[in-house]
Design a protein around this motif. Structure first.
Motif, PDB file in Angstrom:
ATOM      1  N   LYS A 124       0.822  -1.211   0.000  1.00 57.27           N
ATOM      2  CA  LYS A 124       0.000   0.000   0.000  1.00 57.27           C
ATOM      3  C   LYS A 124       0.859   1.265   0.000  1.00 57.27           C
ATOM      4  CE  LYS A 124      -3.652  -2.253   2.761  1.00 57.27           C
ATOM      5  NZ  LYS A 124      -4.324  -2.251   4.097  1.00 57.27           N
ATOM      6  N   PHE A 125       2.172   1.084   0.211  1.00 54.34           N
ATOM      7  CA  PHE A 125       3.049   2.232   0.402  1.00 54.34           C
ATOM      8  C   PHE A 125       4.111   2.330  -0.706  1.00 54.34           C
ATOM      9  CE2 PHE A 125       1.408   1.041   4.558  1.00 54.34           C
ATOM     10  CZ  PHE A 125       0.897   2.259   5.014  1.00 54.34           C
ATOM     11  N   GLY A 126       3.654   2.320  -1.925  1.00 54.64           N
ATOM     12  CA  GLY A 126       4.546   2.581  -3.050  1.00 54.64           C
ATOM     13  C   GLY A 126       5.523   1.470  -3.376  1.00 54.64           C
ATOM     14  N   PRO A 127       5.042   0.293  -3.761  1.00 54.24           N
ATOM     15  CA  PRO A 127       5.970  -0.774  -4.163  1.00 54.24           C
ATOM     16  C   PRO A 127       6.524  -0.509  -5.560  1.00 54.24           C
ATOM     17  CG  PRO A 127       3.716  -1.503  -4.501  1.00 54.24           C
ATOM     18  CD  PRO A 127       3.630  -0.152  -3.852  1.00 54.24           C
ATOM     19  N   PRO A 128       7.837  -0.622  -5.759  1.00 56.36           N
ATOM     20  CA  PRO A 128       8.380  -0.448  -7.110  1.00 56.36           C
ATOM     21  C   PRO A 128       8.150  -1.727  -7.921  1.00 56.36           C
ATOM     22  CG  PRO A 128      10.134  -1.057  -5.625  1.00 56.36           C
ATOM     23  CD  PRO A 128       8.896  -0.927  -4.773  1.00 56.36           C
ATOM     24  N   PRO A 129       8.085  -1.639  -9.239  1.00 57.08           N
ATOM     25  CA  PRO A 129       8.059  -2.865 -10.040  1.00 57.08           C
ATOM     26  C   PRO A 129       9.357  -3.632  -9.793  1.00 57.08           C
ATOM     27  CG  PRO A 129       8.440  -0.949 -11.436  1.00 57.08           C
ATOM     28  CD  PRO A 129       8.096  -0.430 -10.073  1.00 57.08           C
ATOM     29  N   HIS A 130       9.261  -4.941  -9.619  1.00 59.64           N
ATOM     30  CA  HIS A 130      10.468  -5.699  -9.302  1.00 59.64           C
ATOM     31  C   HIS A 130      10.338  -7.152  -9.726  1.00 59.64           C
ATOM     32  CE1 HIS A 130       7.915  -5.958  -5.629  1.00 59.64           C
ATOM     33  NE2 HIS A 130       8.371  -7.184  -5.538  1.00 59.64           N
ATOM     34  N   GLY A 131      11.474  -7.809  -9.787  1.00 59.85           N
ATOM     35  CA  GLY A 131      11.546  -9.221 -10.135  1.00 59.85           C
ATOM     36  C   GLY A 131      12.898  -9.770  -9.753  1.00 59.85           C
ATOM     37  N   GLY A 132      13.019 -11.063  -9.779  1.00 61.79           N
ATOM     38  CA  GLY A 132      14.292 -11.659  -9.386  1.00 61.79           C
ATOM     39  C   GLY A 132      14.341 -13.137  -9.689  1.00 61.79           C
ATOM     40  N   MET A 133      15.279 -13.801  -9.026  1.00 65.53           N
ATOM     41  CA  MET A 133      15.429 -15.243  -9.215  1.00 65.53           C
ATOM     42  C   MET A 133      16.249 -15.823  -8.073  1.00 65.53           C
ATOM     43  SD  MET A 133      18.432 -15.694 -12.102  1.00 65.53           S
ATOM     44  CE  MET A 133      17.592 -14.793 -13.372  1.00 65.53           C
ATOM     45  N   GLY A 134      16.223 -17.138  -7.979  1.00 68.33           N
ATOM     46  CA  GLY A 134      17.084 -17.857  -7.047  1.00 68.33           C
ATOM     47  C   GLY A 134      17.872 -18.889  -7.836  1.00 68.33           C
ATOM     48  N   ILE A 135      19.205 -18.902  -7.669  1.00 69.93           N
ATOM     49  CA  ILE A 135      20.079 -19.847  -8.363  1.00 69.93           C
ATOM     50  C   ILE A 135      20.571 -20.868  -7.347  1.00 69.93           C
ATOM     51  CG2 ILE A 135      22.195 -20.093  -9.719  1.00 69.93           C
ATOM     52  CD1 ILE A 135      21.882 -17.059 -10.402  1.00 69.93           C
TER      53      ILE A 135
END
Length: 595
Positions: free
Chosen positions: A528-539
């Motif tokens: 609710k408090f301004g989440p940025p677009p994001h993504g990631g991974m686990g290796i």
């Protein structure tokens, strides 16, 4: 036993090479071998860097010579002496041109006769070696594995630091969110009746780190899953975890590719080509029968559905009429290996993973033989041979079923098994591959409904949003896996940050607002408090090490691994605990009585 007083190690054993001739050095290590030749004694001293030969003769001080005479396998020694050229050289080791003529010898620790020989490729049973793992780890091959693992972790931290990532430690005691594998639970003493869970991954905490504004997060994270073990799976494992803000899928894949190029080059001296090839999930399944295909060899799936839909063979026709397909693989030059007896074994294997049967065609010098040839025309058989690109000496294996996914996955398993039998998988090749556009939903036949293929925070592809409520089978995810030689190394996705879309996904997965907030309320509140677009991974660090080293099992790259039943033979773990400990936790163990 002697003390180290007055002596300090100057060199590791493997460092003592030609340039040290004439110099005095002090080394420490374990006795790998002692050779008593009467007036001459030689000791091979071993540490984690290698072996160096210690020499003693009739000019050696008598007390020192006696110590060398009594030294036995795995004694711990400290030796000082002058490096000299060996009269009998050993070209198999880096120190093979030199030896240390010893003028001071200390016995720092004695050893009983070990239960197995401390050598490379030891043939003693793995269970025995794991019981004495501290001895097993002295073996040069295992030590090289652990040292390379250390090198890979250093490369990892260096690479991500250079690319602006911040290493953040996330909690090991977290709230249980049972999604997918079972959690390991930890009872709370201060809050009796309540439990922590060990993290299956740092997923939610790393997303919260993005909300917190850290922009680029990484962690070499310990993760835990209470699931059955396989050669490439342990109940506790290490993940190279990362998350990035203000990115799209291409940005995450670029970071992953850069890391792979760096770690292959610096760890094992291999240059990998980038960009890494990509396949969609759909293409991977249709071509290889697997979402983690081994592309080091060909033998791709052939779709025979259109040819056999009216061929006259009831098994094939019923599969097609039931909405399924008929597909095959062609094993080149395989007739000598895939005899009728071997095909019977493959049939049993196929039935064991869900096939109703296995059809086959063998092309020998005597002509075509087939399990279904008498049911179809020569014309249809020739069409099958043409699509399968089959020549004399080849064998075609065919699966038909009303469930198309079963057809492809069974053939994918057969493809690997046949390749092993034919010995056509190159051992010194590294084929990396991105798999993209995974299905967002997976149909669970037992539940009779669609469930999330990934965690519920994975974003659907933009062009698929219109099908979320109307055609779940068409919805694809912004998810991606990295595969190396048929082993999944990494999994990741772009995340949902739109509260409205997240609510739709929870609703489609059968989670009410109350249930969603009970499980994930802290993350939803943060969004609710301004989440940025994001993504990631686990290796998977363990799997990466296993593949780089060419090991058959994860146990060869872990210092203290568990075995198939999730126990550790060395410490007999897990084990019972005292009743007093249980009472402190408010726990009573109530096991069923054995009959």
């Amino acid at each position: 036993m002697d003390f180290m007083t007055g002596l300090k190690r100057t060199n590791y054993c493997g460092e003592v090479v030609d340039e040290y001739i004439g110099k005095e050095v002090t080394v420490c290590g374990w006795v790998a071998k002692q050779r008593d030749l009467g007036a001459l004694i030689f000791i091979d001293l071993r540490d984690r860097t290698g072996i160096v030969q210690l020499a003693f003769d009739d000019t050696t001080d008598k007390k020192i010579f006696e110590k060398a005479f009594t030294a036995r396998s795995e004694y711990v020694l400290m030796a000082k002496g002058v490096v000299r050229e060996r009269s009998s050289k050993n070209k198999d080791i880096p120190t093979g041109n030199v030896e240390i003529f010893v003028n001071d010898l200390r016995v720092l620790g004695k050893s009983e006769t070990p239960p197995f020989e401390i050598i490379e490729d030891c043939q003693t049973s793995e269970l025995t070696r794991l019981k004495y793992r501290y001895l097993d780890l002295r073996r040069p091959d295992l030590q090289r594995n652990i040292l390379l693992r250390h090198k890979i972790t250093k490369i990892t931290r260096d690479y991500f630091d250079e690319n602006g990532f911040i290493e953040i430690e996330t909690p090991m005691l977290i709230r249980s969110t049972p999604e997918g594998a079972r959690d390991f639970l930890v009872p709370s003493r201060l809050h009796k009746g309540d439990f922590y869970a060990l993290p299956q991954s740092p997923q939610l905490y790393k997303q919260l780190s993005m909300v917190a504004g850290f922009d680029r997060y990484m962690q070499i994270a310990r993760c835990f899953r209470d699931e059955d073990l396989r050669a490439d799976r342990q109940p506790e494992f290490t993940q190279i975890d990362l998350e990035m803000s203000f990115v799209e899928m291409e940005d995450v894949l670029a970071i992953g590719e850069g890391y792979m190029k760096r770690v292959f080059k610096e760890a094992i001296g291999v240059d990998i080509e980038t960009p890494i090839p990509r396949l969609t999930y759909k293409d991977a399944m249709e071509r290889f029968g697997s979402d983690k295909p081994d592309t080091r060899f060909a033998m791709e799936l052939n779709n025979l559905t259109d040819i056999v839909k009216d061929c006259g063979f009831g098994v094939f026709e019923s599969a097609v009429n039931g909405g399924g397909s008929v597909r095959g693989i062609t094993a080149k030059d395989a007739v000598k290996v895939l005899s009728r007896k071997e095909i019977d074994k493959l049939t049993e294997m196929a039935k064991g993973i869900g096939a109703k049967g296995l059809a086959w065609v063998r092309l020998t010098d005597d002509g075509v033989s087939s399990s279904f040839g008498k049911f179809i025309s020569d014309e249809k058989m020739n069409e099958i041979l043409s699509v399968a690109d089959a020549q004399t000496g080849d064998v075609i294996l065919i699966i038909g079923d009303t469930n198309n996914a079963h057809v492809m996955s069974i053939l994918g398993a057969l493809r690997l098994e046949v390749a092993k039998k034919l010995n056509i998988i190159p051992k010194d090749k590294f084929n990396l591959l991105w798999i993209t556009e995974f299905p967002f939903f997976d149909y669970d036949e037992e539940l009779g409904q669609f469930v999330a293929m990934h965690h519920p925070f994975t974003a659907p592809m933009d062009e698929c949003l219109e099908y979320l409520e109307t055609d779940k089978a068409r919805v694809r995810a912004k998810a991606y896996d990295l595969v190396l030689n048929g082993v999944e190394l990494s999994s990741g996705s772009i995340r949902i940050t739109n509260p409205e879309l997240q609510g739709r996904i929870f609703d489609l997965l059968g989670l009410s607002d109350e249930e969603a907030h009970a499980k994930f309320g802290y993350l939803l509140d943060a969004f609710k408090f301004g989440p940025p677009p994001h993504g990631g991974m686990g290796i998977g660090l363990d799997r990466l090490c296993m593949q780089l080293l060419g090991c058959e099992t994860l146990r060869d790259v872990l210092a203290f691994p568990k075995i198939k039943d999730a126990t550790e033979p060395m410490t007999s773990c897990p084990a019972e605990v005292d009743n007093e400990q249980l009472l402190e936790l408010g726990i009573k163990v109530d096991l069923p009585k054995e009959e």
